[in-house]
Write a protein that holds these residues in place. Sequence first.
Motif, PDB file in Angstrom:
ATOM      1  N   TYR A  57       1.305  -4.005   6.392  1.00 58.49           N
ATOM      2  CA  TYR A  57       2.179  -5.152   6.602  1.00 58.49           C
ATOM      3  C   TYR A  57       1.374  -6.435   6.458  1.00 58.49           C
ATOM      4  O   TYR A  57       0.641  -6.805   7.372  1.00 58.49           O
ATOM      5  CB  TYR A  57       2.767  -5.016   8.016  1.00 58.49           C
ATOM      6  N   ALA A  94      -0.145  12.636   2.939  1.00 60.61           N
ATOM      7  CA  ALA A  94       0.078  11.481   2.074  1.00 60.61           C
ATOM      8  C   ALA A  94      -1.035  11.364   1.042  1.00 60.61           C
ATOM      9  O   ALA A  94      -0.789  11.057  -0.119  1.00 60.61           O
ATOM     10  CB  ALA A  94       0.166  10.210   2.912  1.00 60.61           C
ATOM     11  N   SER A  95      -2.287  11.630   1.478  1.00 63.04           N
ATOM     12  CA  SER A  95      -3.399  11.459   0.543  1.00 63.04           C
ATOM     13  C   SER A  95      -3.349  12.528  -0.541  1.00 63.04           C
ATOM     14  O   SER A  95      -3.801  12.310  -1.654  1.00 63.04           O
ATOM     15  CB  SER A  95      -4.729  11.499   1.285  1.00 63.04           C
ATOM     16  N   LEU A 154       0.827  -1.214   0.000  1.00 60.03           N
ATOM     17  CA  LEU A 154       0.000   0.000   0.000  1.00 60.03           C
ATOM     18  C   LEU A 154       0.863   1.267   0.000  1.00 60.03           C
ATOM     19  O   LEU A 154       0.511   2.259   0.595  1.00 60.03           O
ATOM     20  CB  LEU A 154      -0.950   0.030   1.211  1.00 60.03           C
ATOM     21  N   ARG A 155       2.007   1.224  -0.667  1.00 58.89           N
ATOM     22  CA  ARG A 155       2.912   2.372  -0.668  1.00 58.89           C
ATOM     23  C   ARG A 155       2.269   3.620  -1.260  1.00 58.89           C
ATOM     24  O   ARG A 155       2.619   4.726  -0.877  1.00 58.89           O
ATOM     25  CB  ARG A 155       4.159   2.040  -1.484  1.00 58.89           C
ATOM     26  N   ASP A 156       1.367   3.431  -2.227  1.00 61.31           N
ATOM     27  CA  ASP A 156       0.780   4.614  -2.862  1.00 61.31           C
ATOM     28  C   ASP A 156      -0.519   5.051  -2.204  1.00 61.31           C
ATOM     29  O   ASP A 156      -1.310   5.760  -2.775  1.00 61.31           O
ATOM     30  CB  ASP A 156       0.576   4.373  -4.370  1.00 61.31           C
ATOM     31  N   THR A 157      -0.749   4.599  -0.990  1.00 62.57           N
ATOM     32  CA  THR A 157      -1.912   5.067  -0.228  1.00 62.57           C
ATOM     33  C   THR A 157      -1.392   5.632   1.092  1.00 62.57           C
ATOM     34  O   THR A 157      -0.218   5.454   1.418  1.00 62.57           O
ATOM     35  CB  THR A 157      -2.884   3.916   0.080  1.00 62.57           C
ATOM     36  N   PRO A 158      -2.266   6.296   1.867  1.00 61.20           N
ATOM     37  CA  PRO A 158      -1.795   6.798   3.158  1.00 61.20           C
ATOM     38  C   PRO A 158      -1.448   5.682   4.143  1.00 61.20           C
ATOM     39  O   PRO A 158      -1.016   5.964   5.245  1.00 61.20           O
ATOM     40  CB  PRO A 158      -2.985   7.603   3.676  1.00 61.20           C
ATOM     41  N   PHE A 159      -1.632   4.431   3.744  1.00 57.26           N
ATOM     42  CA  PHE A 159      -1.434   3.340   4.699  1.00 57.26           C
ATOM     43  C   PHE A 159      -0.151   2.549   4.461  1.00 57.26           C
ATOM     44  O   PHE A 159       0.007   1.451   4.967  1.00 57.26           O
ATOM     45  CB  PHE A 159      -2.633   2.397   4.661  1.00 57.26           C
ATOM     46  N   LYS A 176       0.143  11.337  -2.643  1.00 56.49           N
ATOM     47  CA  LYS A 176       0.095  10.102  -3.431  1.00 56.49           C
ATOM     48  C   LYS A 176      -1.291   9.482  -3.472  1.00 56.49           C
ATOM     49  O   LYS A 176      -1.450   8.385  -3.983  1.00 56.49           O
ATOM     50  CB  LYS A 176       1.123   9.095  -2.915  1.00 56.49           C
ATOM     51  N   TRP A 216       0.138  -0.383   9.045  1.00 49.92           N
ATOM     52  CA  TRP A 216      -1.096  -0.584   8.281  1.00 49.92           C
ATOM     53  C   TRP A 216      -0.906  -1.428   7.031  1.00 49.92           C
ATOM     54  O   TRP A 216      -1.850  -2.018   6.549  1.00 49.92           O
ATOM     55  CB  TRP A 216      -1.689   0.770   7.875  1.00 49.92           C
ATOM     56  N   GLU A 273      -1.363  11.626   7.410  1.00 54.96           N
ATOM     57  CA  GLU A 273      -2.216  10.904   6.459  1.00 54.96           C
ATOM     58  C   GLU A 273      -2.857  11.849   5.449  1.00 54.96           C
ATOM     59  O   GLU A 273      -3.062  11.486   4.302  1.00 54.96           O
ATOM     60  CB  GLU A 273      -3.280  10.075   7.204  1.00 54.96           C
ATOM     61  N   VAL A 305      -6.347  -4.153  12.597  1.00 53.83           N
ATOM     62  CA  VAL A 305      -5.196  -4.247  11.693  1.00 53.83           C
ATOM     63  C   VAL A 305      -3.935  -3.833  12.436  1.00 53.83           C
ATOM     64  O   VAL A 305      -2.888  -4.464  12.321  1.00 53.83           O
ATOM     65  CB  VAL A 305      -5.410  -3.344  10.459  1.00 53.83           C
ATOM     66  N   TYR A 350      -5.405  -4.376   5.388  1.00 51.25           N
ATOM     67  CA  TYR A 350      -6.198  -3.615   4.426  1.00 51.25           C
ATOM     68  C   TYR A 350      -5.930  -4.108   3.024  1.00 51.25           C
ATOM     69  O   TYR A 350      -4.879  -4.691   2.762  1.00 51.25           O
ATOM     70  CB  TYR A 350      -5.766  -2.149   4.412  1.00 51.25           C
TER      71      TYR A 350
END
Lengths: 165, 176
Positions: free
Chosen positions: A47, B35-36, A35-40, B39, A45, B32, B138, B148
Amino acid sequence: MKSHALRPLFVVIVVLVIILIFRTLIVPKDFGIHLRDTPFGSYIWGYYRKGDEDYWKAFKVKHQTMNYCKDCHSEQYKKIINSKHAKVQCENCHGPAVDHPEKPEKLNIDRNRELCLRCHAYLPYRTAKYELRGVPITLKMQDPDAHNTGIECVACHSPHEASLK
Amino acid sequence: MNCSRREFLESGLKTILLAGLPLSAFEILKPEALASIMKGKGRRWAFLVDVTKCVGCGMCVKACKLENEVPYDTKVSRTWIERYVALYDGRVLIDSPMAGRDGFPRNDPQGQKVAKEDIAKAYFVPKLCNLCQKSPCVQVCPVGASHYTPEGIVLIDRSWCIGCGYCVMACPYGTR
């Protein structure tokens, strides 16, 4: 140089190397931080084992929704989507389809009064106003202990048309 | 320290303007949120229930049991519906018979008959997995089995789970 500390140190290093080799062998290749291209995209989150996504994409659910029924049972499907029961799924009364034409060959229809009463039993606090296709509709509720007790609802009512037979 | 009248007024005005900025203007600096913006792309799915529309039919509980092969006649369920009936005399009757599996076909909260005139307010609360944005289940998973997908769905890796039960403890809604 000779020291009593070197031997156990050597043993520790060997054990560590064995553990690391074992680890690379046993941990799947797609396990890591995703999920590198998401905020997670972090250790907390993101892993996990990537292949699990494909497992769940391929997983066959038992409840197949109306779309599964509409081709073979198009007559009933058309009836219900044009009725006030448009949002009620076939499987609510007919049971989960699973692999229906093969297994099970025939679905068990639940004609019990109690099934209808889940929504249509009168409760003073049940939401009665709904909207369907932009038109307000009323949820019809009956007192189950006063309204034709002992007779199945489907004796008089048609669930596919949401009306009297 | 030298400070002319003009400089004093200028910096004074700047301070007032800055102090007037609401805290929410700095929301963008959260990791976050940054980041949003930098990316963030694609779609994030969520799961919503309009509780004002819930009639308490209990079909979600029944479907969950059938779908996941949870023993049907036991009281265990991690998807359930609660009925809240608040009376004018101050009592609040809360029940969830068989987790709401068979709906609520009678007006008998906690087995008591209540008259329509005595009810101040009443409603159903369906409790299902919320697919949280920052899901505790998670976060606490020690092996990365609870995870996720890029679309924001929370899944469990069945072959990877060690059954420690941390996620069950962590879920703030009791739905794991």
